[in-house]
Design a protein around this motif. Structure first.
Motif, mmCIF file in Angstrom:
data_model
loop_
_atom_site.group_PDB
_atom_site.id
_atom_site.type_symbol
_atom_site.label_atom_id
_atom_site.label_comp_id
_atom_site.label_asym_id
_atom_site.label_seq_id
_atom_site.Cartn_x
_atom_site.Cartn_y
_atom_site.Cartn_z
ATOM 1 N N ILE A 129 16.662 110.045 39.893
ATOM 2 C CA ILE A 129 18.129 110.620 39.687
ATOM 3 C C ILE A 129 18.119 112.048 40.304
ATOM 4 C CG2 ILE A 129 18.823 109.181 37.514
ATOM 5 C CD1 ILE A 129 16.928 112.695 37.456
ATOM 6 N N LEU A 130 17.367 112.232 40.894
ATOM 7 C CA LEU A 130 17.277 113.725 41.525
ATOM 8 C C LEU A 130 18.456 114.368 42.216
ATOM 9 C CD1 LEU A 130 13.481 114.655 42.018
ATOM 10 C CD2 LEU A 130 14.838 114.945 40.051
ATOM 11 N N ILE A 131 18.707 113.297 43.302
ATOM 12 C CA ILE A 131 20.176 113.497 44.032
ATOM 13 C C ILE A 131 21.333 113.827 43.236
ATOM 14 C CG2 ILE A 131 21.699 112.598 45.742
ATOM 15 C CD1 ILE A 131 19.416 111.323 47.089
ATOM 16 N N SER A 132 21.517 112.869 42.370
ATOM 17 C CA SER A 132 22.667 113.078 41.391
ATOM 18 C C SER A 132 22.642 114.190 40.515
ATOM 19 C CB SER A 132 22.600 111.593 40.588
ATOM 20 O OG SER A 132 23.769 111.936 39.745
ATOM 21 N N ALA A 133 21.380 114.481 39.990
ATOM 22 C CA ALA A 133 21.404 115.658 39.217
ATOM 23 C C ALA A 133 21.251 116.935 39.968
ATOM 24 C CB ALA A 133 19.987 115.505 38.280
ATOM 25 N N TRP A 134 20.635 116.991 41.160
ATOM 26 C CA TRP A 134 20.552 118.419 41.682
ATOM 27 C C TRP A 134 21.395 118.702 42.889
ATOM 28 C CZ3 TRP A 134 14.581 118.695 41.227
ATOM 29 C CH2 TRP A 134 14.032 118.296 40.255
ATOM 30 N N TYR A 135 21.893 117.582 43.415
ATOM 31 C CA TYR A 135 22.662 117.831 44.857
ATOM 32 C C TYR A 135 24.001 117.240 44.819
ATOM 33 C CZ TYR A 135 22.541 118.870 49.699
ATOM 34 O OH TYR A 135 22.803 119.423 50.995
ATOM 35 N N LEU A 136 24.493 115.716 44.955
ATOM 36 C CA LEU A 136 25.719 115.229 45.293
ATOM 37 C C LEU A 136 25.838 114.457 44.018
ATOM 38 C CD1 LEU A 136 28.156 115.522 46.995
ATOM 39 C CD2 LEU A 136 26.972 113.483 48.357
ATOM 40 N N LEU B 116 17.819 108.509 63.120
ATOM 41 C CA LEU B 116 18.005 110.058 62.947
ATOM 42 C C LEU B 116 17.157 110.699 61.743
ATOM 43 C CD1 LEU B 116 21.625 110.200 63.377
ATOM 44 C CD2 LEU B 116 20.297 110.494 65.284
ATOM 45 N N GLU B 117 16.740 112.025 62.274
ATOM 46 C CA GLU B 117 16.053 112.789 61.012
ATOM 47 C C GLU B 117 16.763 113.645 60.780
ATOM 48 O OE1 GLU B 117 12.899 116.372 61.152
ATOM 49 O OE2 GLU B 117 12.030 114.537 61.938
ATOM 50 N N LEU B 118 17.121 113.514 59.200
ATOM 51 C CA LEU B 118 18.010 114.405 58.503
ATOM 52 C C LEU B 118 17.285 115.472 57.405
ATOM 53 C CD1 LEU B 118 20.740 111.954 57.694
ATOM 54 C CD2 LEU B 118 20.778 113.338 59.536
ATOM 55 N N ASN B 119 17.436 116.704 57.671
ATOM 56 C CA ASN B 119 16.874 117.687 56.916
ATOM 57 C C ASN B 119 17.856 118.240 55.967
ATOM 58 O OD1 ASN B 119 14.225 117.339 58.546
ATOM 59 N ND2 ASN B 119 15.354 118.791 60.187
ATOM 60 N N ILE B 120 17.315 118.141 54.842
ATOM 61 C CA ILE B 120 18.298 118.552 53.531
ATOM 62 C C ILE B 120 17.464 119.618 52.851
ATOM 63 C CG2 ILE B 120 19.614 117.839 51.519
ATOM 64 C CD1 ILE B 120 19.911 115.036 52.932
ATOM 65 N N MET B 121 17.969 120.582 52.188
ATOM 66 C CA MET B 121 17.689 121.625 51.478
ATOM 67 C C MET B 121 18.229 121.773 49.898
ATOM 68 S SD MET B 121 16.348 125.594 52.138
ATOM 69 C CE MET B 121 17.742 126.312 51.538
ATOM 70 N N ALA B 122 17.496 121.639 49.030
ATOM 71 C CA ALA B 122 18.130 121.653 47.445
ATOM 72 C C ALA B 122 17.304 122.276 46.588
ATOM 73 C CB ALA B 122 18.386 120.202 47.252
ATOM 74 N N ILE B 123 17.856 122.743 45.602
ATOM 75 C CA ILE B 123 17.250 123.529 44.407
ATOM 76 C C ILE B 123 16.517 122.568 43.692
ATOM 77 C CG2 ILE B 123 17.556 124.729 42.493
ATOM 78 C CD1 ILE B 123 19.919 126.237 43.574
ATOM 79 N N SER B 124 15.294 122.945 43.405
ATOM 80 C CA SER B 124 14.479 122.079 42.356
ATOM 81 C C SER B 124 14.268 122.749 41.030
ATOM 82 C CB SER B 124 13.126 121.685 43.086
ATOM 83 O OG SER B 124 12.397 122.887 42.949
ATOM 84 N N TYR B 125 14.240 121.971 40.205
ATOM 85 C CA TYR B 125 14.137 122.235 38.563
ATOM 86 C C TYR B 125 12.975 121.918 38.207
ATOM 87 C CZ TYR B 125 18.897 123.849 39.407
ATOM 88 O OH TYR B 125 20.093 124.388 39.944
ATOM 89 N N LEU C 245 17.874 112.410 46.902
ATOM 90 C CA LEU C 245 19.058 112.828 47.731
ATOM 91 C C LEU C 245 20.412 112.939 46.538
ATOM 92 C CD1 LEU C 245 19.291 111.188 50.983
ATOM 93 C CD2 LEU C 245 19.415 113.693 50.619
ATOM 94 N N LEU C 246 20.008 111.619 45.670
ATOM 95 C CA LEU C 246 20.990 111.362 44.469
ATOM 96 C C LEU C 246 20.849 112.214 43.597
ATOM 97 C CD1 LEU C 246 20.815 107.484 44.663
ATOM 98 C CD2 LEU C 246 22.618 108.839 45.610
ATOM 99 N N ALA C 247 19.708 112.396 43.046
ATOM 100 C CA ALA C 247 19.501 113.488 41.709
ATOM 101 C C ALA C 247 19.499 115.058 42.148
ATOM 102 C CB ALA C 247 18.354 112.854 41.072
ATOM 103 N N THR C 248 18.749 115.481 43.098
ATOM 104 C CA THR C 248 18.499 116.876 43.212
ATOM 105 C C THR C 248 19.480 117.334 44.012
ATOM 106 O OG1 THR C 248 16.193 116.180 43.271
ATOM 107 C CG2 THR C 248 16.916 118.183 43.760
ATOM 108 N N LYS D 56 22.222 107.179 39.927
ATOM 109 C CA LYS D 56 22.222 107.569 38.290
ATOM 110 C C LYS D 56 20.892 106.549 37.588
ATOM 111 C CE LYS D 56 25.756 107.412 35.881
ATOM 112 N NZ LYS D 56 27.092 107.121 35.160
ATOM 113 N N ASN D 57 20.580 105.371 38.371
ATOM 114 C CA ASN D 57 19.705 104.382 37.386
ATOM 115 C C ASN D 57 18.554 104.245 38.302
ATOM 116 O OD1 ASN D 57 21.662 103.806 35.166
ATOM 117 N ND2 ASN D 57 22.937 103.636 37.069
#
Length: 511
Positions: free
Chosen positions: A403-410, A48-57, A12-15, A376-377
């Motif tokens: 770091i995927l959420i931070s890098a790729w999402y929010l 709760l189940e939370l479904n999130i879609m993001a771009i991956s690199y 979540l953080l990075a992507t 970030k860390n």
């Protein structure tokens, strides 16, 4: 049937790319109508189940057992399920979801898809909730960015932060030194250097197996990637620019297009440019640079020091990459890759109000002081350790990629968004110096925040048709003058209407 993959906090953080299915999300005239009550408080009692879609690199998204997902699941009493979709397939995936009207709980959108669905009741208006979530109100660019591309008084999205001059050319200095070449400062010198990289065996392996530079197509095949400074040098605008007070598209710049195409045709014909440019995926040029097969690439400085340099040195321990400022064109023009913050993160307006509130609580945490350190860390004791004022990265950081959420999402609007606690001051200073060096060469898309209904509806189709014609010219399958016909066809197919609509929107924005 869709399969949801649980994701940790790192994802979540990075992507920032989470894909999932919510049940029966359909369009409605109540655009973005909030179904949750802003005055209520989520006590986290219900899981709760939370479904999130993001771009991956590079490297794809998190597996189900990532510690970051476990951390966030426990902290917010949720079952996070991320769908990581490759950047090369993300547009296609969105088209499928749009056709079915079955959207995830939260997902990332490009400008055209955001505008296409903005007024159809798909996105939650988050403005009424922000008094409860001060980090979202403060750390994401403020009112200007939250309002961006939404109707007046509505906040239908959160911005995905991108540093404007995030990428610039990196060049193999050790290749320059070996071939006794100077740093190129013009497009002619750029060509001479890249030709030497392709023909004079800069890696010393006795084989003709290197290129000067590589290019790829954007995921939706409407533009090029990794070649922006050359486009700018020949006077092409960044999709849309201003001339004589009116907006113009790069699709209509006949002379500049021909100059650019002649340059690339020569590079293609003489083996200076990667022969596979027309079929390369977005990241292929970087992969080829890391493999020591390309001498110049458009790089992100954070990624350069964290990933590219270590990988290149595995091939050649003496490899050295330095920044190459954008070369001057025939008339002295310069420009570098310049981002517009048009990618948007939305919350589904039709899901359970408890889910909406939980997502807002999660997102607010991710951009808080504590969440910013986490995304970030990673997790202290798992991904890094602290000893007094000293921080040390642990092996799990590279394995888990927290770091995927931070890098790729929010993530926060923060120039140092990819600087880690353990990074030495020199690395941080070097990264920031790349950004500062590129700052004077901004090459802005003037229409980034403007809307053209025709562009949203059919712009990608006619742009793809235009790119096909341009590629044929570059590959020598059609004469240079055939670009005049391609320009006229673009206008006829809807380009004139798109230009008119953008100009009307531009004039309104200037009032």
């Amino acid at each position: 049937m869709k399969q949801w993959i649980p994701i940790t906090l790192a994802v979540l953080l990075a992507t920032g790319v989470v894909a999932g299915c919510s049940s029966g999300t359909t369009a409605s005239p109540e655009a973005g109508k909030a179904t949750a009550d802003p005055s209520t408080t989520d006590d986290l009692k219900d899981k709760l189940e939370l479904n999130i879609m993001a771009i991956s690199y590079e490297g794809g998204g998190w597996p189900a057992n990532n510690p970051m997902i476990d951390y966030l699941n426990k902290k917010f009493n949720v079952d996070l399920k991320f769908q990581w979709v490759s950047q090369d397939n993300y547009k296609e995936k969105m088209n499928v979801l749009a056709a079915s009207g079955d959207f995830p709980d939260s997902f990332l959108l490009m400008k055209d898809d955001f505008l296409k669905w903005r007024d159809k009741g798909v996105f939650l208006d988050v403005k009424p909730f922000l008094s409860k979530y001060p980090n979202l109100a403060k750390q994401l660019g403020g009112e200007e960015q939250l309002q961006f591309m939404s109707p007046k008084g509505k906040y239908y999205s959160f911005p995905y932060y991108q540093i404007e001059t995030q990428t610039s050319f990196g060049i193999r200095k050790d290749w320059l030194d070996k071939l006794n070449l100077k740093m190129p400062t013009t497009v002619d010198e750029f060509y001479d250097v890249t030709k030497a990289f392709a023909k004079q065996d800069p890696d010393g392996n006795g084989k003709n197996d290197t290129y000067g530079f590589s290019v790829s197509l954007a995921p939706n095949k409407t533009d090029f990637k990794h070649i922006d400074p050359i486009k700018a040098a020949f006077g092409l605008v960044n999709i849309w620019g201003v001339k004589d007070g009116k907006l113009i598209s790069w699709h209509t710049q006949n002379k500049e297009l021909k100059d650019f195409a002649v340059f690339l045709n020569k590079a293609y014909t003489e083996g200076v440019m990667d022969k596979d440019f027309a079929i390369n995926k977005v990241k292929d040029p970087q992969d080829k640079y890391e493999a020591g097969k390309v001498g110049i690439d458009d790089v992100v400085p954070n990624v350069l020091y964290q990933t590219i340099v270590p990988n290149v040195k595995k091939i050649d321990p003496k490899a050295e990459t330095v920044q190459l400022l954008p070369p001057k064109g025939p008339t002295g023009l310069q420009g570098t890759s310049t981002n517009s913050i048009t990618q948007r993160i939305v919350i589904n307006s039709k899901i359970d109000p408890k889910k909406q509130e939980r997502l807002l609580k999660l997102f607010d945490y991710l951009v808080s002081d504590e969440g910013n350190i986490l995304t970030k860390n990673g997790i202290e004791g798992v991904h890094y350790k602290k000893d007094g004022d000293k921080y040390t990265k642990l092996d799990a950081f590279d394995k888990d990629r927290p770091i995927l959420i931070s890098a790729w999402y929010l993530r926060r609007f923060d120039l140092n968004t990819q600087i880690r606690l353990w990074d030495d001051k020199k690395t941080a200073d070097d990264v920031n110096q790349w950004f500062k060096n590129s700052e004077p060469f901004k090459w802005t898309n003037v229409a980034a925040g403007l809307e053209s209904p025709t562009d949203v509806k059919s712009g990608a189709t006619i742009d793809q048709k235009f790119m096909t014609a341009l590629i044929k010219v570059i590959m020598g399958e059609q004469p240079i003058d055939s670009l005049d016909q391609a320009v006229e066809q673009w206008k006829k197919d809807g380009g004139d209407k798109i230009t008119q609509e953008y100009n009307e929107a531009y004039q309104k924005s200037q009032q």
